[in-house]
Design an enzyme around this catalytic site. Structure first.
Site, PDB file in Angstrom:
ATOM      1  N   GLY A  57     -11.566  51.137  44.116  1.00 38.79           N
ATOM      2  CA  GLY A  57     -11.572  50.942  45.433  1.00 38.79           C
ATOM      3  C   GLY A  57     -10.484  49.695  45.974  1.00 38.79           C
ATOM      4  O   GLY A  57      -9.872  49.712  46.907  1.00 38.79           O
ATOM      5  N   THR A 101     -12.287  58.617  46.961  1.00 38.68           N
ATOM      6  CA  THR A 101     -13.117  58.262  45.735  1.00 38.68           C
ATOM      7  C   THR A 101     -12.080  57.569  44.799  1.00 38.68           C
ATOM      8  O   THR A 101     -11.299  58.126  44.557  1.00 38.68           O
ATOM      9  CB  THR A 101     -14.068  59.305  45.180  1.00 38.68           C
ATOM     10  N   GLY A 102     -12.420  56.504  44.143  1.00 43.23           N
ATOM     11  CA  GLY A 102     -11.531  56.043  42.967  1.00 43.23           C
ATOM     12  C   GLY A 102     -11.657  54.677  42.950  1.00 43.23           C
ATOM     13  O   GLY A 102     -12.620  53.809  43.395  1.00 43.23           O
ATOM     14  N   THR A 113     -18.717  58.566  42.908  1.00 43.43           N
ATOM     15  CA  THR A 113     -18.989  58.358  44.508  1.00 43.43           C
ATOM     16  C   THR A 113     -19.219  59.573  45.076  1.00 43.43           C
ATOM     17  O   THR A 113     -18.600  60.760  44.678  1.00 43.43           O
ATOM     18  CB  THR A 113     -17.841  57.492  45.089  1.00 43.43           C
ATOM     19  N   ARG A 155     -19.072  42.096  45.004  1.00 46.73           N
ATOM     20  CA  ARG A 155     -18.001  42.914  45.075  1.00 46.73           C
ATOM     21  C   ARG A 155     -18.321  44.228  46.090  1.00 46.73           C
ATOM     22  O   ARG A 155     -19.006  44.712  45.840  1.00 46.73           O
ATOM     23  CB  ARG A 155     -17.349  43.402  43.841  1.00 46.73           C
ATOM     24  N   VAL A 156     -17.426  44.307  46.779  1.00 47.11           N
ATOM     25  CA  VAL A 156     -17.600  45.737  47.834  1.00 47.11           C
ATOM     26  C   VAL A 156     -16.143  46.541  47.667  1.00 47.11           C
ATOM     27  O   VAL A 156     -14.986  45.666  47.717  1.00 47.11           O
ATOM     28  CB  VAL A 156     -17.632  45.324  48.931  1.00 47.11           C
ATOM     29  N   GLY A 157     -16.143  47.675  47.429  1.00 47.13           N
ATOM     30  CA  GLY A 157     -14.912  48.599  47.354  1.00 47.13           C
ATOM     31  C   GLY A 157     -14.582  49.082  48.473  1.00 47.13           C
ATOM     32  O   GLY A 157     -14.810  48.541  49.724  1.00 47.13           O
ATOM     33  N   ASP A 158     -13.988  50.084  48.670  1.00 51.16           N
ATOM     34  CA  ASP A 158     -13.336  50.789  49.784  1.00 51.16           C
ATOM     35  C   ASP A 158     -14.200  51.447  50.452  1.00 51.16           C
ATOM     36  O   ASP A 158     -13.860  51.826  51.831  1.00 51.16           O
ATOM     37  CB  ASP A 158     -11.965  51.449  49.294  1.00 51.16           C
TER      38      ASP A 158
HETATM   39  N1  ASP Z   1     -14.211  53.825  45.498  1.00 51.36           N
HETATM   40  C1  ASP Z   1     -15.561  53.225  44.918  1.00 51.36           C
HETATM   41  C2  ASP Z   1     -15.479  51.940  44.894  1.00 51.36           C
HETATM   42  O1  ASP Z   1     -14.484  51.208  44.553  1.00 51.36           O
HETATM   43  C3  ASP Z   1     -15.898  53.881  43.503  1.00 51.36           C
HETATM   44  C4  ASP Z   1     -15.902  55.468  43.520  1.00 51.36           C
HETATM   45  O2  ASP Z   1     -15.035  55.887  44.187  1.00 51.36           O
HETATM   46  O3  ASP Z   1     -16.445  55.982  42.561  1.00 51.36           O
HETATM   47  O4  ASP Z   1     -16.470  51.284  45.128  1.00 51.36           O
END
Ligand code: ASP
Length: 384
Positions: free
Chosen positions: A270, A267-268, A215, A243-246
Site C-alpha cells: 500500500g 492490491t499490493g 486483500t 499503519r493504514v495502507g492504500d
Molecule cells: N494494499 C493492502 C495494504 O497495503 C494490502 C493488500 O493489498 O493485500 O494495506
C-alpha cells in the site's frame, strides 16, 4: 515454423480484435480480486488452488445474481465483498492478518462512480463487514473517512453487526505473524483472547508466505451504466503504529468515476500505491485517452504495429494488449514497480471491459458479464 506461427498470430489479432473492441454497451459486468503476490504454480497445493478458485467462483456468482436481478453496481460490490470478508482464505474480515501486537484492524472503502460519493474506514476491530461500514459512512454521514474507535461507534450506531475480535482469528494468519516477528527479532504477543486453543482450529490451508497479500476488491458496472468500486483488507501482516495502507485512501486503492469511465480496486504494498495514486491515475489516463481520440487512435495503431512485429517474430500477441485501458493500467503498475512496490489492479471501463494488471507472479481474480461464463484465474501468465 515461425512463418506459420506468424500467420496464425496475425489472424488471431485480426479476428479477435474487432469484436472485442466493439463490445460497448452490453449490459452488466463484474470483476473481483482476492489479492496479488508471490503466487506461483507449485507454491499452492492442488487443494489450495481448487479452494481459491471455488471461493472466487462463488463470489462471482453472488455478484452476477445481484446484477442480473437489476441490482446496482454498489449493491453488487458490497454483496460480493461481504462474501469475501466472511471467507477465511482472504485477508479481509475473517482471515485478516494480525498487527504486530496481535490485533486485527480492518480497512475498507467504497465509491459510487455516478456521484463520486465515497466512504472509507480504517482500524475497525469489531464490525463484521467493514465494507458495509464504509458504505454507511458514504450514505449516512457527512464525511468520507472515519477511523478507529469513532468509526466503530458510528458503525454500531448504524446497526451494523458486531462480533468479538476473536471471530476474525485464523490459525494460519496467527502462525504467519509469529513466524514473521521471530524472523524480524520482534516480541511475539500473547495469543489473542478468545482465540481457539492451539491445534483446535482446522487450518484451511497451511501457513503461506505472507507476500501473498490477500486483500479483496470488486469493480462493477450495472445495467444502468453505473460504475462502482470497493476494497477491503486487514492490511499488511505485522503492521504497527496504526499503519493504514492504500485501500481506504480514495484515489490510491479504490476509485470509481462515471465521468472518467472507470472503476479501480488495487492490491499490493500500500505504501507505494498511495504515493503513485494508482486508482485515480488509471481513471484519469483512461479519460484523457477518451477525450483525445486522435491520440488514443495513434496509440492503438502503435500497439497494433507492436503486435504485428511480435507476430512476425513468431510470438502470439494477445488481443487484450490492443485494448484501451490495458496500457493505462500497466503504466500505473510500472510506476508502482519503479518505486519498489508490487501488486496489481482490476479495472472496469464504462464499456464493461475488464482489465487485470499486475507486476507479481499471481493475483487471485475473476470476472463475469451479462450472458457470459464466470472465469477465474490465479497465476500471472494464466488466461483471464
Ligand atoms: N494494499 C493492502 C495494504 O497495503 C494490502 C493488500 O493489498 O493485500 O494495506
Amino acid at each position: 515454423m515461425k512463418t506459420w506461427l506468424a500467420a496464425v498470430a496475425t489472424a488471431l489479432i485480426v479476428t479477435l480484435a474487432s469484436p472485442a473492441l466493439a463490445q460497448d454497451g452490453r449490459g452488466w459486468s463484474l470483476a473481483i480480486h482476492g489479492g496479488a503476490g508471490v503466487i506461483e504454480r507449485g507454491s499452492l497445493t492442488p487443494e489450495q488452488d481448487a479452494a481459491y478458485r471455488a471461493a472466487l467462483d462463488s463470489a462471482l456468482q453472488v455478484g452476477a445474481e445481484v446484477l442480473e436481478g437489476g441490482g446496482s453496481a454498489l449493491d453488487a460490490v458490497e454483496a460480493v465483498i461481504q462474501v469475501l470478508e466472511d471467507d477465511p482464505l482472504f485477508n479481509a474480515g475473517r482471515g485478516a492478518v494480525f498487527t504486530a501486537d496481535g490485533r486485527i484492524e480492518h480497512d475498507a472503502a467504497i465509491m459510487d462512480g455516478t456521484t463520486l460519493d465515497a466512504g472509507a474506514v480504517a482500524g475497525l476491530t469489531r464490525t463484521r463487514h467493514p465494507i458495509s461500514a464504509a458504505r454507511a459512512v458514504m450514505e449516512d454521514s457527512p464525511h468520507v473517512f472515519l477511523i478507529g474507535q469513532g468509526a466503530e461507534t458510528f458503525a454500531r450506531d448504524q446497526g451494523l453487526e458486531e462480533v468479538e475480535p476473536a471471530y476474525f482469528f485464523t490459525e494460519r494468519r496467527w502462525r504467519g505473524l509469529v513466524r514473521q516477528l521471530e524472523r524480524e527479532g520482534l516480541p511475539v504477543p500473547a495469543r489473542p483472547e478468545g482465540a481457539p486453543a492451539e491445534g483446535a482450529m482446522a487450518t484451511v490451508t497451511p501457513p503461506l508466505d505472507e507476500r501473498k497479500f490477500g486483500t479483496v476488491g470488486v469493480v462493477a458496472l450495472d445495467r444502468e451504466g453505473r460504475l462502482a468500486a470497493g476494497t477491503s483488507t486487514g492490511g499488511m501482516s505485522g503492521k504497527r503504529w496504526g499503519r493504514v495502507g492504500d485501500v481506504p485512501v480514495i484515489g490510491a486503492g479504490t476509485y470509481a468515476s462515471n465521468a472518467e469511465g472507470c472503476a479501480v480496486s488495487a492490491t499490493g504494498s500500500g505504501e507505494y500505491f498511495i504515493r503513485a495514486t494508482v486508482a485515480r491515475d488509471i481513471c484519469a489516463r483512461i479519460a484523457f485517452g477518451a477525450a483525445h481520440p486522435q491520440l488514443a487512435a495513434a496509440d492503438l495503431e502503435q500497439r497494433r504495429a507492436w503486435c504485428e512485429t511480435r507476430a512476425a517474430e513468431g510470438d502470439i500477441c494477445l488481443v487484450s494488449q490492443l485494448l484501451p485501458g490495458i496500457a493505462e493500467a500497466r503504466a500505473e503498475i510500472a510506476e508502482v514497480g519503479a518505486l519498489g512496490g508490487e501488486g496489481g489492479v482490476i479495472v472496469m471501463t464504462r464499456a464493461g471491459r475488464v482489465i487485470f494488471a499486475m507486476n507479481t507472479s499471481g493475483m487471485y481474480r475473476g470476472r463475469v458479464a451479462e450472458g457470459e461464463e464466470r472465469r477465474v484465474a490465479i497465476y500471472a501468465d494464466e488466461e483471464d
